[in-house]
Motif scaffolding. Structure first.
Motif, mmCIF file in Angstrom:
data_model
loop_
_atom_site.group_PDB
_atom_site.id
_atom_site.type_symbol
_atom_site.label_atom_id
_atom_site.label_comp_id
_atom_site.label_asym_id
_atom_site.label_seq_id
_atom_site.Cartn_x
_atom_site.Cartn_y
_atom_site.Cartn_z
ATOM 1 N N TYR A 242 2.936 11.649 -8.088
ATOM 2 C CA TYR A 242 1.480 11.563 -7.991
ATOM 3 C C TYR A 242 1.018 12.467 -6.849
ATOM 4 O O TYR A 242 1.730 12.649 -5.855
ATOM 5 N N ILE A 243 -0.174 13.022 -7.014
ATOM 6 C CA ILE A 243 -0.776 13.889 -6.008
ATOM 7 C C ILE A 243 -2.182 13.370 -5.741
ATOM 8 O O ILE A 243 -2.991 13.250 -6.667
ATOM 9 N N LEU A 244 -2.451 13.026 -4.483
ATOM 10 C CA LEU A 244 -3.742 12.466 -4.114
ATOM 11 C C LEU A 244 -4.487 13.435 -3.217
ATOM 12 O O LEU A 244 -3.890 14.038 -2.323
ATOM 13 N N GLN A 245 -5.795 13.548 -3.436
ATOM 14 C CA GLN A 245 -6.573 14.445 -2.581
ATOM 15 C C GLN A 245 -6.542 13.976 -1.138
ATOM 16 O O GLN A 245 -6.387 14.789 -0.224
ATOM 17 N N SER A 246 -6.688 12.675 -0.919
ATOM 18 C CA SER A 246 -6.631 12.158 0.442
ATOM 19 C C SER A 246 -6.079 10.747 0.440
ATOM 20 O O SER A 246 -5.921 10.114 -0.608
ATOM 21 N N MET A 247 -5.813 10.243 1.632
ATOM 22 C CA MET A 247 -5.274 8.899 1.785
ATOM 23 C C MET A 247 -6.245 7.837 1.259
ATOM 24 O O MET A 247 -5.821 6.734 0.881
ATOM 25 N N VAL A 248 -7.505 8.161 1.203
ATOM 26 C CA VAL A 248 -8.512 7.234 0.680
ATOM 27 C C VAL A 248 -8.164 6.791 -0.741
ATOM 28 O O VAL A 248 -8.496 5.680 -1.170
ATOM 29 N N ASP A 249 -7.461 7.653 -1.474
ATOM 30 C CA ASP A 249 -7.154 7.387 -2.877
ATOM 31 C C ASP A 249 -5.912 6.514 -3.070
ATOM 32 O O ASP A 249 -5.618 6.108 -4.196
ATOM 33 N N LEU A 250 -5.169 6.233 -2.005
ATOM 34 C CA LEU A 250 -3.907 5.500 -2.166
ATOM 35 C C LEU A 250 -4.092 4.056 -2.642
ATOM 36 O O LEU A 250 -3.342 3.614 -3.529
ATOM 37 N N PRO A 251 -5.046 3.282 -2.117
ATOM 38 C CA PRO A 251 -5.186 1.906 -2.619
ATOM 39 C C PRO A 251 -5.406 1.829 -4.129
ATOM 40 O O PRO A 251 -4.833 0.949 -4.798
ATOM 41 N N ALA A 252 -6.193 2.752 -4.672
ATOM 42 C CA ALA A 252 -6.435 2.739 -6.126
ATOM 43 C C ALA A 252 -5.152 3.029 -6.889
ATOM 44 O O ALA A 252 -4.888 2.420 -7.941
ATOM 45 N N LEU A 253 -4.336 3.952 -6.379
ATOM 46 C CA LEU A 253 -3.062 4.252 -7.041
ATOM 47 C C LEU A 253 -2.135 3.042 -6.986
ATOM 48 O O LEU A 253 -1.505 2.689 -7.994
ATOM 49 N N LEU A 254 -2.041 2.396 -5.852
ATOM 50 C CA LEU A 254 -1.176 1.224 -5.732
ATOM 51 C C LEU A 254 -1.638 0.095 -6.646
ATOM 52 O O LEU A 254 -0.815 -0.604 -7.255
ATOM 53 N N THR A 255 -2.950 -0.065 -6.759
ATOM 54 C CA THR A 255 -3.496 -1.077 -7.662
ATOM 55 C C THR A 255 -3.102 -0.771 -9.099
ATOM 56 O O THR A 255 -2.688 -1.661 -9.861
ATOM 57 N N LYS A 256 -3.181 0.496 -9.477
ATOM 58 C CA LYS A 256 -2.791 0.919 -10.830
ATOM 59 C C LYS A 256 -1.306 0.668 -11.078
ATOM 60 O O LYS A 256 -0.915 0.147 -12.134
ATOM 61 N N LEU A 257 -0.478 1.024 -10.105
ATOM 62 C CA LEU A 257 0.965 0.847 -10.267
ATOM 63 C C LEU A 257 1.353 -0.618 -10.345
ATOM 64 O O LEU A 257 2.363 -0.965 -10.970
ATOM 65 N N ASN A 258 0.556 -1.479 -9.730
ATOM 66 C CA ASN A 258 0.865 -2.909 -9.747
ATOM 67 C C ASN A 258 0.415 -3.623 -11.005
ATOM 68 O O ASN A 258 0.709 -4.806 -11.189
ATOM 69 N N GLN A 259 -0.317 -2.927 -11.868
ATOM 70 C CA GLN A 259 -0.779 -3.543 -13.114
ATOM 71 C C GLN A 259 0.399 -3.662 -14.098
ATOM 72 O O GLN A 259 1.303 -2.833 -14.081
ATOM 73 N N PRO A 260 0.389 -4.695 -14.936
ATOM 74 C CA PRO A 260 1.381 -4.753 -16.008
ATOM 75 C C PRO A 260 1.290 -3.502 -16.864
ATOM 76 O O PRO A 260 0.218 -2.901 -17.013
ATOM 77 N N VAL A 261 2.408 -3.095 -17.438
ATOM 78 C CA VAL A 261 2.466 -1.840 -18.188
ATOM 79 C C VAL A 261 1.411 -1.792 -19.275
ATOM 80 O O VAL A 261 0.721 -0.791 -19.466
ATOM 81 N N SER A 262 1.214 -2.870 -20.016
ATOM 82 C CA SER A 262 0.251 -2.895 -21.118
ATOM 83 C C SER A 262 -1.169 -2.685 -20.620
ATOM 84 O O SER A 262 -1.996 -2.069 -21.282
ATOM 85 N N ASP A 263 -1.459 -3.174 -19.395
ATOM 86 C CA ASP A 263 -2.800 -3.016 -18.833
ATOM 87 C C ASP A 263 -3.021 -1.636 -18.251
ATOM 88 O O ASP A 263 -4.113 -1.119 -18.242
ATOM 89 N N ALA A 264 -1.934 -1.015 -17.703
ATOM 90 C CA ALA A 264 -2.064 0.251 -17.015
ATOM 91 C C ALA A 264 -2.228 1.406 -17.984
ATOM 92 O O ALA A 264 -2.708 2.470 -17.623
ATOM 93 N N GLN A 265 -1.832 1.206 -19.269
ATOM 94 C CA GLN A 265 -1.911 2.302 -20.242
ATOM 95 C C GLN A 265 -3.328 2.470 -20.775
ATOM 96 O O GLN A 265 -4.099 1.544 -20.796
#
Length: 265
Positions: A242-265
């Protein structure tokens, strides 16, 4: 997936926008022996431990040629040792000036704490350098639970995975696939890959971008766009997950990664 830990780099990732402190110290230490080195020559190996980095720089053909022209001999290990000690003195004297948290880190820390996600760091700093920045970062609210240098891994630093694995072990995380490594250099990405962790590259204020915040803010919007695209391409070339423009974007990425696979797709 459940993210069990986030492992950060330091300069250029969490503090020191543009990773400026090491550049200043490297250039001054070599200038003190009459050798000029460019930022590009330094930044291509950023992320290594600093002693190894000195050896990399002094092994560059341009540096070898300049050294031989100036001293009529090639540099030795003793020369590397002397330059490293000078570099370290310069860096320690200036680290406090560059230890401000990068934009978004306060939000990241709040998110990690609220979600009870463990976090630590691996670094190219040595123990003394790290001891300088830790209390300054702590005063700003950033307190990694573990902080690993190559001295703790028998001298094995990036791009090998030893420091990252030790950080995970100390955090009692056994599945590296559920660990996110966040960095701002190619060696950070390779460190994450070599541990089979999730590798995340930060664009703004990174070593790969190399500009102070004032210098970046002075660019036009079009110039910023071009520079961000150039950095993104470098991360893509080595396969960052993953490539993030800034650290501000990290919480959203972590939230996405923590979703169940069926929800994240």
């Amino acid at each position: 997936m459940t993210i069990q830990a986030v492992i950060f780099d330091w300069a250029g990732t969490t503090i020191d926008y543009g990773s400026r402190a090491p550049i200043v110290a490297f250039q001054q230490a070599f200038a003190n022996v009459g050798i000029e080195i460019s930022e590009a020559e330094i930044r291509q190996d950023m992320g290594l431990d600093k002693y190894t980095h000195i050896h990399k720089i002094i092994s560059l053909p341009t540096v070898q040629n300049d050294w031989q022209a100036r001293f009529q001999v090639l540099p030795t290990s003793d020369d590397c040792d002397r330059i490293f000690q000078d570099f370290k003195s310069i860096l320690l004297a200036t680290l406090t000036d560059f230890a401000h948290l990068k934009p978004g880190m306060d939000t990241v820390v709040d998110f990690l704490n609220s979600q009870q996600i463990a976090y630590g760091s691996t670094t190219g700093y040595d123990e003394e350098m790290l001891a300088t920045v830790l209390p300054i970062a702590a005063n700003q609210g950033y307190r990694p639970t573990v902080n690993i240098t190559s001295a703790q891994t028998n001298g094995i630093g990036r791009p090998a995975s030893a420091m990252l694995e030790l950080a995970c072990d100390q955090l009692e995380v056994t599945d590296y696939a559920n660990v996110v490594k966040v960095g701002d250099s190619i060696n950070d990405i390779l460190e994450g890959q070599n541990a089979d962790a999730i590798s995340v590259g930060i664009v703004d204020g990174s070593n790969l971008m190399g500009l102070s915040q004032a210098a970046f803010d002075a660019l036009t919007a079009a110039e910023q766009l071009v520079l961000r695209a150039k950095v993104t391409a470098q991360y893509e070339a080595v396969g960052a997950d993953y490539i993030l423009q800034s650290m501000v974007d990290l919480p959203a990425l972590l939230t996405k990664l923590n979703q169940p696979v069926s929800d994240a797709q």
